[in-house]
Design an enzyme around this catalytic site. Structure first.
Site, short mmCIF file in Angstrom:
data_model
loop_
_atom_site.label_atom_id
_atom_site.label_comp_id
_atom_site.label_asym_id
_atom_site.label_seq_id
_atom_site.Cartn_x
_atom_site.Cartn_y
_atom_site.Cartn_z
N GLU A 91 12.41 1.19 0.30
CA GLU A 91 12.99 -0.11 -0.06
C GLU A 91 13.22 -0.17 -1.55
O GLU A 91 12.44 0.39 -2.33
CB GLU A 91 12.00 -1.25 0.26
CG GLU A 91 11.60 -1.33 1.69
CD GLU A 91 10.42 -2.30 1.87
OE1 GLU A 91 9.79 -2.19 2.92
OE2 GLU A 91 10.14 -3.11 0.98
N CYS A 119 -2.25 -3.22 2.02
CA CYS A 119 -0.85 -2.93 1.66
C CYS A 119 -0.09 -2.28 2.81
O CYS A 119 -0.54 -1.29 3.39
CB CYS A 119 -0.83 -2.02 0.44
SG CYS A 119 0.84 -1.47 0.00
N GLY A 158 4.78 3.30 -2.77
CA GLY A 158 4.26 4.54 -3.32
C GLY A 158 3.50 4.39 -4.62
O GLY A 158 3.60 3.37 -5.31
N GLU A 159 2.72 5.41 -4.93
CA GLU A 159 1.96 5.48 -6.18
C GLU A 159 2.69 6.49 -7.07
O GLU A 159 2.54 7.70 -6.93
CB GLU A 159 0.52 5.91 -5.87
CG GLU A 159 -0.32 6.31 -7.07
CD GLU A 159 -0.41 5.23 -8.15
OE1 GLU A 159 -0.67 4.05 -7.83
OE2 GLU A 159 -0.19 5.58 -9.32
N SER A 211 -3.09 -1.97 -11.28
CA SER A 211 -3.52 -2.81 -10.14
C SER A 211 -5.04 -2.76 -10.05
O SER A 211 -5.60 -1.94 -9.32
CB SER A 211 -2.88 -2.29 -8.85
OG SER A 211 -1.47 -2.42 -8.94
N HIS A 213 -7.34 -5.48 -9.32
CA HIS A 213 -7.77 -6.24 -8.12
C HIS A 213 -9.24 -6.64 -8.11
O HIS A 213 -9.65 -7.44 -7.27
CB HIS A 213 -7.49 -5.49 -6.81
CG HIS A 213 -6.10 -5.01 -6.66
ND1 HIS A 213 -5.00 -5.74 -7.06
CD2 HIS A 213 -5.62 -3.84 -6.15
CE1 HIS A 213 -3.90 -5.04 -6.79
NE2 HIS A 213 -4.25 -3.90 -6.26
N ASN A 287 0.20 -11.47 0.04
CA ASN A 287 1.18 -11.69 1.10
C ASN A 287 0.62 -11.08 2.37
O ASN A 287 0.42 -9.86 2.42
CB ASN A 287 2.51 -11.01 0.76
CG ASN A 287 3.27 -11.77 -0.28
OD1 ASN A 287 3.57 -12.94 -0.11
ND2 ASN A 287 3.57 -11.11 -1.39
N CYS A 329 5.75 -5.42 -0.74
CA CYS A 329 6.33 -4.09 -0.77
C CYS A 329 5.96 -3.33 0.49
O CYS A 329 4.84 -3.36 0.93
CB CYS A 329 5.78 -3.32 -1.96
SG CYS A 329 6.26 -4.03 -3.50
#
Ligand code: SAH
Ligand code: SF4
Length: 344
Positions: A91, A119, A158-159, A211, A213, A287, A329
Site C-alpha cells: 500500500e 499491527c 514493513g520495517e 515507534s 510505544h 486503530n 497501515c
C-alpha cells in the site's frame, strides 16, 4: 529477473543506449520522464519512437508495479493498493493536510518480520523485501495521482531499517534524481538498533521516527515480540546518535492501546524520557485491526496527552484519518489479499 526501468541512472541508461545503438540523447529523454515527470511506463513517454518503447518494455520491468485498487475517504486520504511484478501487494497512502500540503506514506517490505501484535502489516510475517526501485515506483504512482508531495514518510508496510540497503538506495534517488530535500523525508522504525546505527552513519538530514510505544521494556514486550525487540535504553541511545549525526530532533511514536500503555504513570514516564532525550512525541490512538487490543476511550487519550505535555514534552496526536476500515497501515492489503503460502 529483469532490471527495473525506474531507478536507472542516466549513466546506466546511456550505457544501455550505447549497447543497442540508440542515440545518447534518448537516455536523457528517458531519465527526464523517470525523474522530472515520475513516469515509469514507456507507453507514456511520448517523445520516444515506438520501437524504443517496445524495447524498454521487453528489457526492463517498466513499470514493475500497477495500481490495483484505490480507496478514498471523505477527508481526502487515498490508499493505493499496488500489485508488484510478482503479484504481491503493498500500500501507499496519499495524505493531504488542511494547509494544502501533501504527504506520501510508502511501504518498504511485503509484510513485516517484526510482527508487532497490534499491527495488520506484520500479521503474516515477511513475504519479501521491496527493491529500492519498487519504493520509487510507489512514489511515482502517488505523483501520477496527486502530483509531487511536500513530505514523504516511510511508515507504510514493513520495517525499512531491516531492508536497509534498498531503503538507502531509494533515499539516494529521492534526494538525488528526484530532488527532494532530506528534511522532508521521515523514516519510521520499530527500534531496530543495528539499522538505526547504519542510518546514523548516512549522516544525512532525514528525520527519524521511533515507534517506542512504551517507556519500559516490560510494557513494550506486551506489544512487540522478542526477535527484533531491543531494550528501550539501547533504542534511545541509537536515536540520540542519529540526532548527533544530522542535527535533527527525532520523534517518539506511541500507539496508545487501552489497558496496556495508556496509564497516567506511563504518560508521565514517556514525557520525562522525551524531555531527557529532546524528542517530540506523536500519539497514535490505536486503530483496531481485529487484534485482541482496543483503542482507549477519548478522555483517556486526552488525559494521556495532557500529562505528556505537562512533563514538558512537545506532543502531537495523529488525527484519525482514512476511514475506519483502512486507517491503519497494512489493513487494506490484509483485507484484500489471500495470505496463502508460507509464514516467516
Ligand atoms: N515498521 C515501522 C514503520 C511502519 S508502522 C514502525 O513500526 O515504526 C508505522 C507506525 O504505525 C508505527 O508507529 C506503528 O506502531 C503504527 N501502527 C501500526 N499499526 C497500527 C494500528 N493498527 N493503529 C495505530 N498505529 C499503528
Ligand atoms: Fe512491522 Fe511496524 Fe507493523 Fe511492527 S508496527 S509489525 S515493525 S510495520
Amino acid at each position: 529477473m529483469k532490471p527495473f526501468l525506474m531507478g536507472r541512472s542516466e549513466a546506466e541508461l546511456t550505457a544501455y543506449a550505447g549497447e543497442r545503438g540508440i542515440p545518447a540523447f534518448r537516455a536523457r529523454q528517458i531519465a527526464s520522464w523517470l525523474y522530472r515527470h515520475a513516469v515509469c511506463d514507456p507507453d507514456a513517454m511520448k517523445n520516444l519512437p515506438a520501437e524504443l518503447r517496445t524495447a524498454l518494455k521487453n528489457d526492463f520491468y517498466a513499470p514493475g508495479c500497477r495500481g490495483a485498487e484505490t480507496v478514498a475517504s471523505p477527508d481526502g486520504v487515498e490508499k493505493l493498493l499496488l500489485t508488484l511484478y510478482d503479484g504481491e501487494h503493498v500500500e501507499m497512502v496519499i495524505l493531504p493536510a488542511e494547509d494544502g500540503r501533501v504527504t506520501f506514506c510508502l511501504s518498504t517490505q511485503v509484510g513485516c518480520p517484526v510482527r508487532c501484535r497490534f499491527c495488520a502489516s506484520g500479521r503474516h510475517g515477511l513475504v519479501r523485501n521491496l527493491k529500492a526501485e519498487e519504493m520509487l515506483e510507489e512514489f511515482a504512482c502517488g505523483v501520477a495521482r496527486a502530483g509531487r508531495p511536500d513530505n514523504l514518510v516511510f511508515m507504510g508496510i514493513g520495517e525499512g531499517l531491516l531492508n536497509f540497503d534498498e531503503l538507502a538506495a531509494a533515499l539516494g534517488r529521492l534526494t538525488g534524481e528526484f530532488g527532494m530535500s532530506p528534511r522532508r523525508i521521515t523514516v519510521s522504525t520499530s527500534g531496530y538498533v543495528p539499522g538505526m546505527e547504519r542510518f546514523a552513519a548516512l549522516r544525512r538530514e532525514y528525520n527519524l521516527a521511533v515507534s517506542l510505544h512504551a517507556a519500559d521494556d516490560a510494557t513494550r514486550a506486551k506489544l512487540i515480540p522478542p526477535h527484533f525487540r531491543y531494550p528501550v535504553q539501547d533504542i534511545l541511545r541509537a536515536a540520540d546518535a542519529v540526532r548527533e549525526s544530522n542535527g535533527r530532533q527525532y520523534t517518539l511514536e506511541y500507539t496508545l492501546v487501552a489497558g496496556i500503555n495508556d496509564s497516567p504513570e506511563a504518560a508521565e514516564e514517556l514525557g520525562r524520557l522525551a524531555v531527557a532525550h529532546r524528542a517530540k512525541v506523536n500519539l497514535i490512538p490505536y486503530n483496531e485491526t481485529g487484534s485482541e487490543f482496543r483503542r482507549p476511550e477519548r478522555p483517556v487519550i486526552a488525559e494521556f496527552e495532557r500529562r505528556v505535555a505537562a512533563a514538558g514534552a512537545r506532543v502531537t496526536r495523529r488525527v484519525e484519518r482514512g476511514g475506519r476500515s483502512t486507517a491503519a497501515c497494512g489493513q487494506l492489503r490484509s483485507e484484500r489479499v489471500n495470505h496463502g503460502g508460507e509464514e516467516r
